[in-house]
Motif scaffolding. Structure first.
Motif, mmCIF file in Angstrom:
data_model
loop_
_atom_site.group_PDB
_atom_site.id
_atom_site.type_symbol
_atom_site.label_atom_id
_atom_site.label_comp_id
_atom_site.label_asym_id
_atom_site.label_seq_id
_atom_site.Cartn_x
_atom_site.Cartn_y
_atom_site.Cartn_z
ATOM 1 N N GLN A 38 0.860 -1.182 0.000
ATOM 2 C CA GLN A 38 0.000 0.000 0.000
ATOM 3 C C GLN A 38 0.891 1.226 0.000
ATOM 4 O O GLN A 38 1.645 1.462 0.957
ATOM 5 N N GLU A 43 -4.781 2.582 -2.700
ATOM 6 C CA GLU A 43 -5.343 1.370 -2.129
ATOM 7 C C GLU A 43 -4.300 0.249 -2.097
ATOM 8 O O GLU A 43 -3.346 0.247 -2.875
ATOM 9 N N GLU A 45 -2.696 -3.190 -2.901
ATOM 10 C CA GLU A 45 -2.726 -4.008 -4.104
ATOM 11 C C GLU A 45 -1.904 -5.271 -3.907
ATOM 12 O O GLU A 45 -0.919 -5.292 -3.165
ATOM 13 N N LYS A 60 2.050 -9.540 -10.081
ATOM 14 C CA LYS A 60 1.457 -8.348 -10.684
ATOM 15 C C LYS A 60 2.313 -7.980 -11.894
ATOM 16 O O LYS A 60 3.540 -8.109 -11.862
#
Length: 128
Positions: A38, A43, A45, A60
């Motif tokens: 964060q 937000e 993730e 990711k």
């Protein structure tokens, strides 16, 4: 099980850090582990995760090729090796655990959002 993330610090762009997620009150080999972050004003993730049984992993998109998640069950630790760090990687990093995601097939849609156990975060700052 109680989780603790550690290994954060301050590095220059292009530098590396290795985060560790350790557990007390249980063994991590039963759990899938997820790493989240964060950044200020943003937000939380998902960054990466690893399943418990088949060792499948997910990253990711922005960290693919730079970050590597691994587990050492003998040390009851899951690592996140982070290389080629850039300013956008600055964040508090958290690890999470859940027994549900025993196979990488649970990662087909990305990093799951629901995790039972969460650890306190460790701050990673990338600055010049």
């Amino acid at each position: 099980v109680q989780l603790q993330a550690s290994g954060g610090g301050s590095v220059q762009p292009g530098g590396s850090l290795r985060l560790s997620c350790t557990a007390s009150g249980g063994t991590l080999d039963r759990f899938a582990i997820g790493w989240f972050r964060q950044a200020p004003g943003k937000e939380r993730e998902g960054v990466s995760c690893i399943s418990s049984v088949d060792g499948g992993t997910y990253y990711k998109e922005s960290v693919k090729g730079r970050f590597t998640i691994s587990r050492d069950n003998a040390k009851n630790t899951v690592y996140l090796q982070m290389n080629s760090l850039n300013f956008e990687d600055t964040a508090v990093y958290y690890c999470a655990a859940d027994v549900t995601y025993y196979s990488e097939r649970y990662f087909a849609g990305g990093i799951p959002l629901s995790w039972t156990y969460w650890g306190q975060g460790t701050l990673v700052t990338v600055s010049s």
